[in-house]
Write a protein that holds these residues in place. Structure first.
Motif, short mmCIF file in Angstrom:
data_model
loop_
_atom_site.label_atom_id
_atom_site.label_comp_id
_atom_site.label_asym_id
_atom_site.label_seq_id
_atom_site.Cartn_x
_atom_site.Cartn_y
_atom_site.Cartn_z
N SER A 113 0.94 -1.25 -0.04
CA SER A 113 0.02 -0.08 -0.20
C SER A 113 0.91 1.25 -0.08
O SER A 113 1.78 1.21 0.88
CB SER A 113 -0.94 -0.05 1.13
OG SER A 113 -1.67 1.36 1.42
N PRO A 114 0.59 2.07 -0.80
CA PRO A 114 1.17 3.41 -0.70
C PRO A 114 1.03 4.28 0.56
O PRO A 114 1.81 5.45 1.03
CB PRO A 114 0.69 4.33 -1.88
CG PRO A 114 -0.59 3.81 -2.00
CD PRO A 114 -0.39 2.24 -1.96
N ASP A 115 -0.09 3.87 1.51
CA ASP A 115 -0.21 4.41 2.75
C ASP A 115 0.92 4.47 3.60
O ASP A 115 1.16 5.41 4.52
CB ASP A 115 -1.46 4.03 3.46
CG ASP A 115 -2.60 4.04 2.67
OD1 ASP A 115 -2.85 4.87 1.63
OD2 ASP A 115 -3.80 3.56 2.88
N GLN A 116 1.90 3.49 3.18
CA GLN A 116 3.00 3.29 4.32
C GLN A 116 4.30 4.33 3.87
O GLN A 116 5.27 4.24 4.46
CB GLN A 116 3.64 1.92 4.06
CG GLN A 116 2.76 1.07 4.51
CD GLN A 116 2.22 1.05 5.78
OE1 GLN A 116 3.23 1.33 6.89
NE2 GLN A 116 0.94 1.03 6.34
N TYR A 117 4.04 5.33 3.13
CA TYR A 117 5.07 6.38 2.65
C TYR A 117 5.43 7.22 3.59
O TYR A 117 6.84 7.38 3.67
CB TYR A 117 4.60 7.21 1.42
CG TYR A 117 3.95 8.31 1.84
CD1 TYR A 117 4.57 9.52 2.07
CD2 TYR A 117 2.55 8.67 2.01
CE1 TYR A 117 3.87 10.79 2.53
CE2 TYR A 117 2.01 9.90 2.20
CZ TYR A 117 2.80 11.04 2.55
OH TYR A 117 2.29 12.02 3.04
N ARG A 118 4.87 7.40 4.81
CA ARG A 118 5.55 8.18 5.74
C ARG A 118 6.62 7.37 6.41
O ARG A 118 7.52 7.97 7.01
CB ARG A 118 4.34 8.60 6.63
CG ARG A 118 3.71 9.86 6.05
CD ARG A 118 2.60 10.44 7.06
NE ARG A 118 1.90 11.73 6.24
CZ ARG A 118 2.27 12.77 5.90
NH1 ARG A 118 3.21 13.46 6.12
NH2 ARG A 118 1.21 13.66 5.36
N PHE A 119 6.14 6.01 6.81
CA PHE A 119 7.01 5.10 7.56
C PHE A 119 8.44 5.00 6.53
O PHE A 119 9.34 5.06 7.09
CB PHE A 119 6.52 3.43 7.48
CG PHE A 119 7.42 2.65 7.93
CD1 PHE A 119 7.64 2.48 9.18
CD2 PHE A 119 8.00 2.01 6.71
CE1 PHE A 119 8.69 1.38 9.57
CE2 PHE A 119 8.69 0.96 7.15
CZ PHE A 119 9.02 0.65 8.60
N TYR A 129 -12.17 5.96 -7.35
CA TYR A 129 -12.14 4.83 -6.24
C TYR A 129 -10.62 4.46 -6.28
O TYR A 129 -10.03 3.98 -7.41
CB TYR A 129 -12.92 3.59 -6.50
CG TYR A 129 -14.62 3.91 -6.32
CD1 TYR A 129 -15.05 4.07 -4.97
CD2 TYR A 129 -15.35 4.34 -7.42
CE1 TYR A 129 -16.39 4.30 -5.02
CE2 TYR A 129 -16.57 4.43 -7.38
CZ TYR A 129 -17.20 4.44 -5.89
OH TYR A 129 -18.50 4.76 -5.91
N ALA A 130 -10.07 4.41 -5.11
CA ALA A 130 -8.58 3.73 -4.93
C ALA A 130 -8.69 3.74 -3.14
O ALA A 130 -8.78 4.50 -2.49
CB ALA A 130 -7.58 4.94 -5.18
N PRO A 131 -8.33 2.46 -2.86
CA PRO A 131 -8.44 1.86 -1.62
C PRO A 131 -7.20 2.32 -0.68
O PRO A 131 -6.26 1.91 -0.60
CB PRO A 131 -8.27 0.60 -1.55
CG PRO A 131 -7.69 0.28 -3.00
CD PRO A 131 -8.00 1.13 -3.92
N SER A 132 -7.40 3.70 -0.27
CA SER A 132 -6.09 4.55 0.27
C SER A 132 -6.81 5.44 1.46
O SER A 132 -7.86 6.15 1.32
CB SER A 132 -5.28 4.95 -0.58
OG SER A 132 -4.46 6.02 0.12
N ILE A 133 -5.94 5.50 2.72
CA ILE A 133 -6.42 6.48 3.50
C ILE A 133 -6.10 7.87 2.86
O ILE A 133 -6.83 9.10 3.44
CB ILE A 133 -5.64 6.41 4.83
CG1 ILE A 133 -4.11 6.43 4.50
CG2 ILE A 133 -6.11 5.38 5.61
CD1 ILE A 133 -3.40 6.51 5.98
N TYR A 134 -5.60 8.08 1.76
CA TYR A 134 -5.38 9.44 1.09
C TYR A 134 -6.00 9.36 -0.12
O TYR A 134 -6.21 10.38 -0.69
CB TYR A 134 -3.78 9.44 0.82
CG TYR A 134 -3.09 9.39 1.89
CD1 TYR A 134 -2.76 10.68 2.74
CD2 TYR A 134 -2.33 8.15 2.15
CE1 TYR A 134 -1.96 10.56 3.78
CE2 TYR A 134 -1.29 8.11 3.28
CZ TYR A 134 -1.23 9.20 3.98
OH TYR A 134 -0.60 9.21 5.05
N GLY A 135 -7.30 8.50 -0.23
CA GLY A 135 -8.10 8.48 -1.24
C GLY A 135 -7.37 8.23 -2.47
O GLY A 135 -6.70 7.41 -2.76
N VAL A 136 -7.81 9.37 -3.55
CA VAL A 136 -7.24 9.09 -4.79
C VAL A 136 -5.79 9.71 -5.17
O VAL A 136 -5.23 9.86 -6.29
CB VAL A 136 -8.09 9.49 -6.05
CG1 VAL A 136 -9.23 8.46 -6.03
CG2 VAL A 136 -8.39 10.76 -5.78
#
Length: 390
Positions: free
Chosen positions: A308-314, A342-349
């Motif tokens: 997931s790209p959501d881990q980018y801050r890590f 639609y994109a499954p991410s806490i940052y949306g699209v």
């Protein structure tokens, strides 16, 4: 004039209501929630999107003080006044998202050095070896016009790190595969075509960033198709949230036995083209543990594979130079003007697909190859060769 205003309120309320639901679905699908609950939530979303405009029309549109009869928001009950105001506010993030797409994200989405597009279904008619490109699984979205699910974009993208020696050395060539989703649509020969193109890219390393299987019976086929890649370059992988739904440790061990190296929760140091490279992997928030910090690893390049790209801050915090992700499929449907929805991410699209420069770290989010729902509009499957100057 009041009648026009009433219709405008109705339209804005319907659009804003849809945007709030889209935002909720995008963020819920980024969390470690079981697939059965997510499907129920998506069904509720589908029902609400259809029913809400008719309910608003019935409750607020018709009648002597309705919006369609010259009435205003003030003429509605306090409950419906609140509903109309809250839903109309949903048009604000939609409008801001459109501006972000038009001014910035669409350029990151399409940033390539070169691209070549293949209509694999058409090629299959001329190539007797490609008998099973479409697969046996039928899905209603396959009837959609302009569906690119059987096409493939092979592209080259360039990443420039801050290494001062980068200009004097040839770039590393890292082939990035993601989101294969073996589910018998596309068929096995589509994936064989993808692998044949990957074999032509002169890779120094090949990485896969998760979501291998959606039909466990196809595991043996998937591993057999991917195994030839291990003969031309070192291959590294992690798994994703769709693998998490099944016996993912079986997926992991079977793929690893074929020559692929799993880097989940750890890191691997390797020599590539006279450079010391560290590769690490994260399957969070679904599986396993985070890899260690590599800020002072003493290597030329530090790469994080994160489904997931959501881990980018890590990735930024732990000192990685490059992060490679998938999961979002580019949105699968990219609308004119609006962009991905639609994109499954806490940052949306925001990080649906493309190349992103995030302070000192570069992130590449692949559109992936397959999908559980085989629909691709303005969002072709992609196979990427990353030229990393380091």
């Amino acid at each position: 004039m009041q009648l026009i205003t009433g219709w405008l309120i109705f339209i804005l309320s319907s659009i804003g209501h849809a945007e709030w639901w889209v935002m909720s679905v995008n963020r819920s699908f980024s969390l470690p929630i079981k697939a059965t609950k997510l499907r129920k939530f998506r069904s509720l979303h589908d029902l609400a999107m259809i029913v809400f405009p008719f309910v608003v029309m019935w409750q607020c549109g018709i009648g002597s003080h309705g919006l369609f009869a010259g009435g205003s928001i003030a003429d509605q009950t306090p409950f419906w006044q609140a509903i109309l105001i809250v839903t109309m506010l949903g048009t604000i993030p939609l409008f801001l998202g459109i501006l972000r797409w038009q001014w910035k994200r669409r350029f990151e989405f399409h940033r390539v050095v070169s691209r070549e597009v293949f209509d694999v279904a058409a090629i299959a008619h001329q190539e007797p070896k490609l008998l099973n490109v479409r697969g046996a699984r039928w899905h209603p979205v396959l009837m959609s016009p302009w569906n690119d699910i059987y096409s493939l974009e092979v592209n080259v993208k360039r990443i420039q790190t801050s290494n001062q020696l980068a200009a004097s050395r040839r770039p590393l060539r890292v082939v990035h595969l993601s989101d294969l989703h073996f589910i018998d649509c596309p068929g096995a020969d589509f994936y064989r075509f993808v692998v044949s193109k990957a074999l032509e890219l002169n890779a120094d390393a090949i990485v896969f960033t998760g979501d291998l299987i959606d039909k466990p019976e196809l595991l043996e086929t998937a591993v057999e198709i991917l195994q030839p890649l291990t003969r031309i370059a070192p291959c590294f992988f992690i798994l994703g949230n769709h693998d998490w739904r099944y016996d993912y440790e079986c997926f992991r061990s079977t793929l690893a036995a074929s020559g692929w190296k799993c880097v989940t929760g750890t890191h691997e140091r390797i020599q590539l083209a006279d450079r010391n490279v560290l590769l690490a992997g994260s399957e969070l928030p679904w599986i396993g543990n985070a890899p260690p910090s590599v800020e002072h690893a003493g290597v030329d390049l530090r790469i994080l594979l994160s489904h997931s790209p959501d881990q980018y801050r890590f990735g930024q915090k732990c000192g990685y130079d490059v992060m490679l992700s998938g999961h979002t499929h580019g949105g699968q449907v990219v609308l004119p003007i609006v962009g991905p929805v639609y994109a499954p991410s806490i940052y949306g699209v925001s990080f649906a697909a493309g190349l992103f420069q995030l302070d000192q770290m570069t992130m590449h989010v692949s559109r992936g190859i397959g999908a559980k729902d085989p629909l691709r509009l303005n969002c072709r499957p992609e196979l990427t060769c990353l030229e990393i100057h380091c």
